[in-house]
Design a protein around this motif. Sequence first.
Motif: not given
Length: 181
Positions: A100-112, A117-125
């Motif tokens: 979950a941690r890496q997904m949130a960080e990955g979302a910030r990077a992938a969708l910035g 990077v995006a300022d906030v990343g949210i992830a659910t698993t």
Amino acid sequence: MTAREHVHDLPDDVEATLVSPGRRTDAERLIERLGELGWTLAVAESLTGGLVVAELVAVSGASSVVRGGVVAYATELKQRLLHVDGALLEAHGAVHPRVARQMAEGARAALGPGDAVADVGIATTGIAGPGSPDGQPVGTVHIAVATALGVRVESLHLGGDRAQIRAEAAARAIRLALDAL
């Protein structure tokens, strides 16, 4: 004397009183807070399958802060699109707090925006059931919120059927992001 007649007896400053249209949702509050900060948001979902980002974009004005969402339901997509460590996935599976941690960080990077990077990343698993492919209890959920200040992970065991677990996980993800800000 009737209620209408009492209106004339009210102090003048009552006219300046604001009346709330009602209780705002957590999604509305999160979108408003991100707007106040001038921050952007990216979402990576597995368990919730798009429920988090759907709830957020239902709010008027969301387009000014929500960058987008990735539904990485398949484990390989978590690695390929969100850069979740392959060794972590192999050792623990996709339902793990570090995933979950890496997904949130990955979302910030992938969708910035651009190279940022995006300022906030949210992830659910997690596991919504009815069965569990890796033996973890149904209702096991990991939610992460990542910002430049760090990552907050919440691990839960939710009850209910598949739809209830997914809906509660989405609501908790939005609440955790709101709390993190």
